[in-house]
Write a protein that holds these residues in place. Sequence first.
Motif, PDB file in Angstrom:
ATOM      1  N   ASP A 255       0.829  -1.214   0.000  1.00 40.43           N
ATOM      2  CA  ASP A 255       0.000   0.000   0.000  1.00 40.43           C
ATOM      3  C   ASP A 255       0.864   1.264   0.000  1.00 40.43           C
ATOM      4  O   ASP A 255       0.544   2.245  -0.677  1.00 40.43           O
ATOM      5  CB  ASP A 255      -0.938   0.004   1.215  1.00 40.43           C
ATOM      6  N   GLU A 330      -4.497   5.009   6.092  1.00 39.84           N
ATOM      7  CA  GLU A 330      -4.952   3.642   6.368  1.00 39.84           C
ATOM      8  C   GLU A 330      -4.774   3.359   7.855  1.00 39.84           C
ATOM      9  O   GLU A 330      -3.711   3.653   8.417  1.00 39.84           O
ATOM     10  CB  GLU A 330      -4.132   2.622   5.563  1.00 39.84           C
ATOM     11  N   ILE A 332      -4.637   0.275  10.273  1.00 34.02           N
ATOM     12  CA  ILE A 332      -4.625  -1.193  10.373  1.00 34.02           C
ATOM     13  C   ILE A 332      -4.186  -1.533  11.789  1.00 34.02           C
ATOM     14  O   ILE A 332      -3.008  -1.761  12.069  1.00 34.02           O
ATOM     15  CB  ILE A 332      -3.710  -1.820   9.310  1.00 34.02           C
ATOM     16  N   ILE A 349     -10.102   8.029   5.123  1.00 30.68           N
ATOM     17  CA  ILE A 349      -9.600   7.036   6.071  1.00 30.68           C
ATOM     18  C   ILE A 349     -10.018   5.647   5.591  1.00 30.68           C
ATOM     19  O   ILE A 349     -11.193   5.399   5.326  1.00 30.68           O
ATOM     20  CB  ILE A 349     -10.150   7.281   7.494  1.00 30.68           C
ATOM     21  N   PHE A 350      -9.048   4.753   5.461  1.00 28.20           N
ATOM     22  CA  PHE A 350      -9.271   3.374   5.037  1.00 28.20           C
ATOM     23  C   PHE A 350      -9.099   2.487   6.255  1.00 28.20           C
ATOM     24  O   PHE A 350      -8.029   2.482   6.871  1.00 28.20           O
ATOM     25  CB  PHE A 350      -8.268   2.997   3.945  1.00 28.20           C
ATOM     26  N   LEU A 351     -10.137   1.752   6.595  1.00 29.70           N
ATOM     27  CA  LEU A 351     -10.149   1.024   7.861  1.00 29.70           C
ATOM     28  C   LEU A 351      -9.954  -0.470   7.672  1.00 29.70           C
ATOM     29  O   LEU A 351     -10.716  -1.109   6.931  1.00 29.70           O
ATOM     30  CB  LEU A 351     -11.477   1.286   8.580  1.00 29.70           C
ATOM     31  N   GLU A 353      -7.624  -4.203   7.249  1.00 27.18           N
ATOM     32  CA  GLU A 353      -6.657  -4.823   6.356  1.00 27.18           C
ATOM     33  C   GLU A 353      -7.104  -4.898   4.892  1.00 27.18           C
ATOM     34  O   GLU A 353      -6.282  -5.012   3.999  1.00 27.18           O
ATOM     35  CB  GLU A 353      -6.431  -6.246   6.894  1.00 27.18           C
ATOM     36  N   TYR A 354      -8.403  -4.837   4.642  1.00 30.88           N
ATOM     37  CA  TYR A 354      -8.871  -5.022   3.260  1.00 30.88           C
ATOM     38  C   TYR A 354      -9.302  -3.728   2.584  1.00 30.88           C
ATOM     39  O   TYR A 354      -9.706  -3.740   1.421  1.00 30.88           O
ATOM     40  CB  TYR A 354      -9.952  -6.104   3.197  1.00 30.88           C
ATOM     41  N   ALA A 355      -9.234  -2.639   3.305  1.00 31.61           N
ATOM     42  CA  ALA A 355      -9.519  -1.351   2.674  1.00 31.61           C
ATOM     43  C   ALA A 355      -8.208  -0.770   2.163  1.00 31.61           C
ATOM     44  O   ALA A 355      -7.697   0.224   2.660  1.00 31.61           O
ATOM     45  CB  ALA A 355     -10.192  -0.406   3.661  1.00 31.61           C
ATOM     46  N   SER A 356      -7.656  -1.444   1.150  1.00 31.86           N
ATOM     47  CA  SER A 356      -6.409  -0.971   0.556  1.00 31.86           C
ATOM     48  C   SER A 356      -6.692   0.329  -0.202  1.00 31.86           C
ATOM     49  O   SER A 356      -7.735   0.469  -0.829  1.00 31.86           O
ATOM     50  CB  SER A 356      -5.902  -2.051  -0.391  1.00 31.86           C
ATOM     51  N   GLU A 357      -5.738   1.243  -0.167  1.00 37.72           N
ATOM     52  CA  GLU A 357      -5.981   2.586  -0.709  1.00 37.72           C
ATOM     53  C   GLU A 357      -6.486   2.580  -2.153  1.00 37.72           C
ATOM     54  O   GLU A 357      -7.426   3.328  -2.479  1.00 37.72           O
ATOM     55  CB  GLU A 357      -4.699   3.424  -0.521  1.00 37.72           C
ATOM     56  N   PRO A 358      -5.917   1.769  -3.078  1.00 34.51           N
ATOM     57  CA  PRO A 358      -6.406   1.802  -4.467  1.00 34.51           C
ATOM     58  C   PRO A 358      -7.884   1.412  -4.617  1.00 34.51           C
ATOM     59  O   PRO A 358      -8.519   1.781  -5.613  1.00 34.51           O
ATOM     60  CB  PRO A 358      -5.489   0.812  -5.185  1.00 34.51           C
ATOM     61  N   LEU A 359      -8.435   0.725  -3.639  1.00 31.09           N
ATOM     62  CA  LEU A 359      -9.884   0.472  -3.639  1.00 31.09           C
ATOM     63  C   LEU A 359     -10.636   1.798  -3.684  1.00 31.09           C
ATOM     64  O   LEU A 359     -11.644   1.952  -4.379  1.00 31.09           O
ATOM     65  CB  LEU A 359     -10.242  -0.316  -2.364  1.00 31.09           C
ATOM     66  N   GLY A 360     -10.116   2.784  -2.954  1.00 30.56           N
ATOM     67  CA  GLY A 360     -10.734   4.104  -2.956  1.00 30.56           C
ATOM     68  C   GLY A 360     -10.417   4.899  -4.209  1.00 30.56           C
ATOM     69  O   GLY A 360     -11.247   5.674  -4.686  1.00 30.56           O
ATOM     70  N   ALA A 364     -14.557   2.107  -4.839  1.00 35.92           N
ATOM     71  CA  ALA A 364     -15.529   2.003  -3.745  1.00 35.92           C
ATOM     72  C   ALA A 364     -16.669   3.012  -3.890  1.00 35.92           C
ATOM     73  O   ALA A 364     -17.822   2.699  -3.566  1.00 35.92           O
ATOM     74  CB  ALA A 364     -14.815   2.193  -2.403  1.00 35.92           C
TER      75      ALA A 364
END
Lengths: 430, 430
Positions: A255, A330, A332, A349-351, A353-360, A364
């Motif tokens: 990440d 993030e 974690i 804010i990415f909360l 282990e699975y909210a990896s930044e590129p998801l945003g 998402a």
Amino acid sequence: MRIVALDKESKQSILNDLLKRSPNNYSQYESTVNQIIDRVRAEGDKALFDYTLQFDKFTLTAENIRVTKEEIAEAYTQMDENLIDVIRQSAENIRAFHQKQLRNSWFDAKPDGTILGMKITAIERAGVYVPGGKAAYPSSVLMNVIPAKVAGVDEIIMTTPPGKDGKVNPGTLVAADIAGVDTIYKVGGAQAIAAMAFGTESVPKVDKITGPGNIFVALAKKAVYGYVSIDSIAGPSEILVLADETATPRYVAADLLSQAEHDELASAILITTSKELAEKVSEEVDGFVKVLERAPIIQKSLDNYGYILLAESMEDAIDAANAIASEHLEIITKNPFDTMTRIRNAGAIFLGEYASEPLGDYFAGPNHILPTNGTARFFSPVNVDDFIKKTSIISYSRQALEKVHNQIETFAKSEGLTAHANSIKVRFED
Amino acid sequence: MRIVALDKESKQSILNDLLKRSPNNYSQYESTVNQIIDRVRAEGDKALFDYTLQFDKFTLTAENIRVTKEEIAEAYTQMDENLIDVIRQSAENIRAFHQKQLRNSWFDAKPDGTILGMKITAIERAGVYVPGGKAAYPSSVLMNVIPAKVAGVDEIIMTTPPGKDGKVNPGTLVAADIAGVDTIYKVGGAQAIAAMAFGTESVPKVDKITGPGNIFVALAKKAVYGYVSIDSIAGPSEILVLADETATPRYVAADLLSQAEHDELASAILITTSKELAEKVSEEVDGFVKVLERAPIIQKSLDNYGYILLAESMEDAIDAANAIASEHLEIITKNPFDTMTRIRNAGAIFLGEYASEPLGDYFAGPNHILPTNGTARFFSPVNVDDFIKKTSIISYSRQALEKVHNQIETFAKSEGLTAHANSIKVRFED
């Protein structure tokens, strides 16, 4: 990746370093940008055509300045169908999230005839700037356009520089079409910003300009602020990972690198209370750098603005995160939601282990255009509110005004504004 | 007051005239302002002390820069008690209205473990600028400070220039105290804006600067935008009255003059469909000008920017009102609420015969700091949202990310951002 103890000194030195990347530090280009703006303001299309020939090596005219339907249809044929489906799904998620931001006009009525409220209306025309060449990101097109569309903006235009052949990146065109852009103009740079701020024969004046660009575009946006509204001026990308011993080093490392690859000014910081995690992340980073395509950029950005900060307590770690006010944060930790309650400054804010930044960044739904360079202390992600404005509503009955007219007159007179007092007085002079 | 037929030409010529008043047209002062800012940034307090001696003829020191409790107590004794009560009641109304603007953080949860939302947090420190001398309006102090207080800002500071004797206007001090300002610093001008933007030994750095000021203050605010957030840059005041034959000429005339008295650049415009109203308002204006205290200012502002526009239809009148996008818009028609639905651009709308504009300036509760100079097309009144920021919240479960991980990787790779794709991929590589 270097590991540094988090203390007062290291925190301050990192904060100072990060601020050096601010787009505010380029005033030497201001006079060039002001010249371009003044010329576009004075000469309109002619200035756009001249600058496009000079900078983009393309002969722009009033006939070819607009992207045609045929060009958009052609762009679809040049794109992978699976990718087009992904863009459509992403657009749908972005739309759904931003629709939840819509607000109602509201009013409060009292039985004495008083009505006070706020009326929400969308701005009429928005202009989105999209960079050309390698910086043309279809995902950014979605993130700029969809909030305006959801807000109810009547007309959305886009400007983007043409290539030497007069063509625009097909990804830009497909994303613009999916997001709902009305017209795309083949103009780039400060001249495009000036055209949208003041209007030319071909490009209509807009009410708000958004979208990323190089330093000339950023300075031009700042210069036209006040004539039109602008989004916040974006600096280089940043990620801050706040992690304890429960985090998986490999995920954290990956990440950090996802932001470091953006450019050499990007910043990637891990703050952790776990020495073991710090060391393992550092190793994983070294491993990834060997195999990732954009290793040269990554290595430079890590050397410049990459840190693993070892904190003595989670409290210190959170304090530092709030001081840095990172674009992406993030969390974690054992209980990320609990940690989140203590975060005051962050773009997103990415909360867990699975909210990896590129998801945003891609999928998402929340906006990926976020405040950088510490401005999350006071700026917000691009959102529907950026494309609406509020109007106060005030209605009083004779009875309601009569009750308070003496007080208003007293206040106005005390400020020496006797014509203000008079306008209340005349209503009760009989 | 001159009566002009509303047509395309008169509308465009008036729009052009009004725009000439824009605070954007003073770039000749920019270098002076930039010098002041640079010096404050480099030298801190020392620069503040020097500039205060130069501009305000007062010897400022680290000991006397803060207004003391004793000075505030003294200010109360210098003010009329009835006026203090009025200020308190006004503050209460402003607080009540702004409290209705407060928003909740929100989230949306899906059963697959997805949580998306927005967290609302107040900014930590706000700085309010208050002009000195005759331009020190206690009502403006309330309007700047109370929204920040309601938003939940931790600390609100104020800067205002001292007189030669080191004193600050008692009205400013009492209003600041009632509104809840934490600390008041005796510094004015561009140097005060620079101090709040960058911090000095005495003045703490803030996150947002609001408040009116002269052209140096306005340019300084524009220059520090990006380092901190600012409110919109206010131009001269404006009133537009939209009225039909049901309006009372005497009230309309008095309301026009209430804005014309502000300064020579202020604008007062009536747009009406009734020739009779137009003529009677013109007569009433002439009558009032003879007796009002601030007649010299009023006469100049009417000569420069005062118009009675006679429209052929209410539709034309409304179109013109939307094009002008006035700071204050009074609607005095048969059915003002019906007319209001067709207004898109205005800072505040006053409905009906008893919602006289000064009611909004002093007492009703909605903010009197409003977008001027056509910026109501995209800016809003000062409101609680100006003192909060949003942070996106993104949490995904493994299951939720797994469903879409291929799509995210596809999108990231299509933009050449392979480290982005990698950070998703590593989570499913087993």
